[in-house]
Design a protein around this motif. Structure first.
Motif: not given
Length: 324
Positions: A275-300
Motif C-alpha cells: 500500500g501507501q504511507v502518508l506522513d503528515v507533520h503538524s506544528g499545531l497542538k490540536t489534533d489534526v486527524t479529522a481535518a486530514v481524513l476529511a481531505e482524503l475523500r475517495g481514498v481507502s
C-alpha cells in the motif's frame, strides 16, 4: 608516523568544490562547508543525493582536490600532505568495488597489506586478527565472488583497518544489506569508536545515524544546513505531531489538499509493502486527524496513528524547509 597535534581529528574550513557542467556552467558540489570531527567521536554526514556528501568524503580521502578552502586530518593538509593523510585514514566503501572477487578474503587482505607496506611479520598477525574480528575466519579461504553482500561489507571493514588507522571514513556501509547483517555491521562500527578511533559516517538510514552517531551534520546543495546531536535535532520538532496514515489510492491532488491545511509543516507520500504511507507533520497542538481524513475523500484509509518525531522526521523537516 605520528599525527601532529590538532584540536580536531577532521577540520574542514570554507571548503568549496566546483565542477564544469555539460552546458558550460559551473556547479558547486561543495559550497563553503565548515565542520569539525573531534578525536574519538563519530559524526554522521546526512543529506539527499547531490547534497555534496560524496565530494566532501572524496576530498578527505585525497582523491579529489578542493577548488578552495582547506581540509585537514589529524592536523595534516589533505592536499599538501596527501600521503601522510592516507597512512592515517582508513576508507571503507560499499559494494564490490575495492575487492578482488577471484581471490579469497585472506589473499585480498594480504595483497592490500603489501600495498600498505606492512611488514610480513605484521601481516601474519594482523590478517587473522581482522578476519576473526569481522567473523570471516571460517570463510577466509573462499573466493570473495561467493560471498554475500554482508560478508563483502565485513571484508571491506577488515581491509580499511589493516594499517590500524586513527581516522575511519565509512561511506554508506550498510547500503543494501539485510537487517541482520546491518545490525552486525553497526556493532563492528561501534567497536571502532570504543577503541578510540574517529569515525565519519555517510548514510541514508536515519535510524543508523541516530543509533551510532555522537553528532550529525545535514547537507543540502553543497551547504551545511543543520548540525547537532540526534537528540538536539529531534528537539527542533518539539510541538510537532506526526500523523501516519496507511492507505491505498492516494494521488498528488490528495497530498496537495492535506499540505494546504493550516499548521501542516510537511507531507510525504511513499509506497510501502502492498500500500501507501502518508506522513503528515503538524506544528499545531490540536489534533489534526479529522481535518486530514476529511481531505482524503475517495481514498481507502486502512490505519491511522500518531507518534513522537524521530531523527528521520527532523531530517525531512530540515530538508523540506531549507532554501534551495
Amino acid at each position: 608516523m605520528q599525527a601532529s597535534e590538532s584540536a580536531s581529528a577532521i577540520a574542514v574550513d570554507d571548503l568549496t568544490r566546483t565542477f564544469r557542467g555539460p552546458q558550460g556552467g559551473v556547479k558547486r558540489a561543495v559550497d563553503g562547508l565548515s565542520l569539525r570531527v573531534e578525536r574519538g567521536e563519530m559524526v554522521g554526514l546526512l543529506g539527499p543525493n547531490g547534497a555534496g556528501k560524496t565530494s566532501t568524503v572524496k576530498i578527505l580521502m585525497t582523491v579529489l582536490l578542493p577548488t578552495s578552502g582547506r581540509a585537514r586530518v589529524l592536523g595534516h593538509d589533505v592536499v599538501a600532505e596527501a600521503q601522510t593523510v592516507r597512512r592515517l585514514t582508513g576508507v571503507i566503501l560499499g559494494g564490490d568495488q575495492g575487492l578482488y572477487a577471484r581471490l579469497s578474503a585472506r589473499d585480498n587482505l594480504l595483497l592490500f597489506a603489501d600495498l600498505y607496506g606492512l611488514p610480513y611479520r605484521e601481516q601474519k598477525r594482523r590478517v587473522p586478527e581482522l578476519l576473526d574480528m569481522v567473523g570471516l575466519s571460517g570463510e577466509a579461504r573462499k573466493r570473495v565472488e561467493s560471498y554475500s553482500r554482508g560478508m563483502k561489507q565485513r571484508l571491506h571493514i577488515a581491509r580499511g583497518l589493516l594499517h590500524d588507522p586513527d581516522v575511519v571514513i565509512l561511506d554508506e556501509p550498510s547500503n543494501g544489506i539485510d537487517p541482520v547483517g546491518a545490525r552486525e555491521l553497526r556493532t563492528l562500527v561501534r567497536e571502532q569508536v570504543h577503541q578510540g578511533r574517529t569515525v565519519l559516517l555517510t548514510t541514508h538510514y536515519m535510524f543508523e545515524a541516530d543509533e551510532l552517531c555522537d553528532r550529525v551534520v545535514v547537507m543540502r546543495d553543497g551547504r551545511k544546513i543543520a548540525e547537532g546531536t540526534p537528540e538536539s535535532l529531534k528537539k527542533q520538532t518539539d510541538g510537532q505531531v506526526v500523523l501516519t496514515v496507511h492507505l491505498n489510492g492516494a494521488g498528488e491532488d490528495d497530498v496537495a489538499r492535506v499540505r494546504a491545511l493550516p499548521g501542516i509543516q510537511s507531507v510525504s507520500l511513499s509506497d510501502r509493502d502492498a500500500g501507501q504511507v502518508l506522513d503528515v507533520h503538524s506544528g499545531l497542538k490540536t489534533d489534526v486527524t479529522a481535518a486530514v481524513l476529511a481531505e482524503l475523500r475517495g481514498v481507502s484509509v486502512l490505519q491511522v496513528f500518531k507518534r513522537e518525531p524521530t531523527l528521520e522526521d527532523a531530517y525531512v523537516s530540515l530538508i523540506s524547509g531549507a532554501p534551495r
